[in-house]
Design a protein around this motif. Sequence first.
Motif, PDB file in Angstrom:
ATOM      1  N   ILE A   3     -18.682  19.574  16.453  1.00 51.47           N
ATOM      2  CA  ILE A   3     -17.602  19.634  17.428  1.00 51.47           C
ATOM      3  C   ILE A   3     -17.919  20.703  18.472  1.00 51.47           C
ATOM      4  O   ILE A   3     -18.648  21.645  18.200  1.00 51.47           O
ATOM      5  N   PRO A   4     -17.378  20.552  19.669  1.00 53.94           N
ATOM      6  CA  PRO A   4     -17.609  21.555  20.704  1.00 53.94           C
ATOM      7  C   PRO A   4     -16.917  22.867  20.343  1.00 53.94           C
ATOM      8  O   PRO A   4     -15.984  22.875  19.532  1.00 53.94           O
ATOM      9  N   ASP A  20     -14.410  12.299  24.366  1.00 54.81           N
ATOM     10  CA  ASP A  20     -13.769  11.062  23.924  1.00 54.81           C
ATOM     11  C   ASP A  20     -12.694  11.326  22.862  1.00 54.81           C
ATOM     12  O   ASP A  20     -12.647  12.388  22.248  1.00 54.81           O
ATOM     13  N   ASP A  21     -11.829  10.327  22.695  1.00 50.46           N
ATOM     14  CA  ASP A  21     -10.688  10.463  21.792  1.00 50.46           C
ATOM     15  C   ASP A  21     -11.116  10.809  20.370  1.00 50.46           C
ATOM     16  O   ASP A  21     -10.458  11.603  19.696  1.00 50.46           O
ATOM     17  N   ASN A  22     -12.197  10.219  19.901  1.00 55.26           N
ATOM     18  CA  ASN A  22     -12.673  10.483  18.556  1.00 55.26           C
ATOM     19  C   ASN A  22     -13.004  11.972  18.391  1.00 55.26           C
ATOM     20  O   ASN A  22     -12.620  12.589  17.397  1.00 55.26           O
ATOM     21  N   MET A  23     -13.684  12.562  19.351  1.00 54.91           N
ATOM     22  CA  MET A  23     -14.037  13.973  19.268  1.00 54.91           C
ATOM     23  C   MET A  23     -12.797  14.852  19.395  1.00 54.91           C
ATOM     24  O   MET A  23     -12.696  15.892  18.744  1.00 54.91           O
ATOM     25  N   VAL A  24     -11.831  14.443  20.211  1.00 61.49           N
ATOM     26  CA  VAL A  24     -10.575  15.188  20.323  1.00 61.49           C
ATOM     27  C   VAL A  24      -9.908  15.239  18.950  1.00 61.49           C
ATOM     28  O   VAL A  24      -9.465  16.305  18.496  1.00 61.49           O
ATOM     29  N   PRO A  60      -6.524  12.486   7.826  1.00 60.18           N
ATOM     30  CA  PRO A  60      -5.768  13.079   8.925  1.00 60.18           C
ATOM     31  C   PRO A  60      -5.301  11.992   9.886  1.00 60.18           C
ATOM     32  O   PRO A  60      -5.916  10.936   9.983  1.00 60.18           O
ATOM     33  N   PRO A  61      -4.212  12.261  10.605  1.00 63.27           N
ATOM     34  CA  PRO A  61      -3.691  11.251  11.525  1.00 63.27           C
ATOM     35  C   PRO A  61      -4.516  11.159  12.805  1.00 63.27           C
ATOM     36  O   PRO A  61      -5.210  12.104  13.174  1.00 63.27           O
ATOM     37  N   ASP A  62      -4.418  10.025  13.462  1.00 64.03           N
ATOM     38  CA  ASP A  62      -5.031   9.847  14.776  1.00 64.03           C
ATOM     39  C   ASP A  62      -4.005  10.333  15.792  1.00 64.03           C
ATOM     40  O   ASP A  62      -3.001   9.679  16.048  1.00 64.03           O
ATOM     41  N   PHE A  63      -4.250  11.516  16.337  1.00 56.56           N
ATOM     42  CA  PHE A  63      -3.276  12.139  17.235  1.00 56.56           C
ATOM     43  C   PHE A  63      -3.191  11.455  18.594  1.00 56.56           C
ATOM     44  O   PHE A  63      -2.216  11.637  19.307  1.00 56.56           O
ATOM     45  N   VAL A 109      -2.591  17.920  22.203  1.00 56.39           N
ATOM     46  CA  VAL A 109      -3.687  18.464  21.408  1.00 56.39           C
ATOM     47  C   VAL A 109      -4.264  19.702  22.086  1.00 56.39           C
ATOM     48  O   VAL A 109      -4.493  20.731  21.446  1.00 56.39           O
ATOM     49  N   ALA A 110      -4.480  19.615  23.405  1.00 55.39           N
ATOM     50  CA  ALA A 110      -5.036  20.744  24.151  1.00 55.39           C
ATOM     51  C   ALA A 110      -4.114  21.958  24.039  1.00 55.39           C
ATOM     52  O   ALA A 110      -4.580  23.083  23.817  1.00 55.39           O
ATOM     53  N   ASN A 111      -2.809  21.746  24.153  1.00 53.87           N
ATOM     54  CA  ASN A 111      -1.865  22.855  24.054  1.00 53.87           C
ATOM     55  C   ASN A 111      -1.859  23.445  22.651  1.00 53.87           C
ATOM     56  O   ASN A 111      -1.815  24.660  22.479  1.00 53.87           O
ATOM     57  N   TRP A 112      -1.915  22.580  21.630  1.00 57.94           N
ATOM     58  CA  TRP A 112      -1.948  23.075  20.249  1.00 57.94           C
ATOM     59  C   TRP A 112      -3.199  23.919  20.025  1.00 57.94           C
ATOM     60  O   TRP A 112      -3.127  24.996  19.421  1.00 57.94           O
ATOM     61  N   LEU A 113      -4.353  23.435  20.513  1.00 57.07           N
ATOM     62  CA  LEU A 113      -5.595  24.187  20.342  1.00 57.07           C
ATOM     63  C   LEU A 113      -5.543  25.519  21.087  1.00 57.07           C
ATOM     64  O   LEU A 113      -6.011  26.541  20.581  1.00 57.07           O
ATOM     65  N   LEU A 114      -4.966  25.524  22.271  1.00 56.60           N
ATOM     66  CA  LEU A 114      -4.821  26.770  23.033  1.00 56.60           C
ATOM     67  C   LEU A 114      -3.895  27.737  22.287  1.00 56.60           C
ATOM     68  O   LEU A 114      -4.174  28.935  22.208  1.00 56.60           O
ATOM     69  N   SER A 115      -2.831  27.212  21.717  1.00 54.24           N
ATOM     70  CA  SER A 115      -1.927  28.029  20.909  1.00 54.24           C
ATOM     71  C   SER A 115      -2.659  28.577  19.683  1.00 54.24           C
ATOM     72  O   SER A 115      -2.522  29.755  19.339  1.00 54.24           O
ATOM     73  N   TYR A 116      -3.462  27.740  19.037  1.00 54.58           N
ATOM     74  CA  TYR A 116      -4.255  28.167  17.882  1.00 54.58           C
ATOM     75  C   TYR A 116      -5.177  29.326  18.291  1.00 54.58           C
ATOM     76  O   TYR A 116      -5.265  30.330  17.583  1.00 54.58           O
ATOM     77  N   MET A 117      -5.842  29.189  19.441  1.00 53.07           N
ATOM     78  CA  MET A 117      -6.710  30.261  19.933  1.00 53.07           C
ATOM     79  C   MET A 117      -5.903  31.548  20.127  1.00 53.07           C
ATOM     80  O   MET A 117      -6.367  32.628  19.769  1.00 53.07           O
TER      81      MET A 117
END
Length: 122
Positions: A3-4, A20-24, A60-63, A109-117
């Motif tokens: 993963i990136p 792509d969605d799969n990598m997200v 895991p779910p497909d977000f 997803v982007a917001n959740w990851l930013l919050s996680y960071m």
Amino acid sequence: MSIPPLNTETIWAILNEEIDDNMVNQLIWHYLGYRYNETNNVWDTTNVAPEWRDEYPTTPPDFIDSRPASVKLTRSIPSENKQLLKEQLGFKGYKIGEFGPRQTRRATVANWLLSYMQLQKP
């Protein structure tokens, strides 16, 4: 396939649909604690928080495709972090007519990851 890195460039790449969605999905699964055991062909949920493991115990779910999973993800972002895309990245959202549920879920997803960071900062 790795993963990136989790950084603002990756967050922008999610928002700009350069990943792509799969990598997200793989990114979010990783930071939720899901790990795929290739030897046994099963998901290891040992490190997944109970609120996710209880609802998604085997996979895991497909977000990107699942509205309920995306809603749950939105609700799991602390209220003080709900506007991080705008506050930290200056993300103004998608233009009317140029987005649909898929883009909205990618932004979640982007917001959740930013919050996680944000929550991982010392």
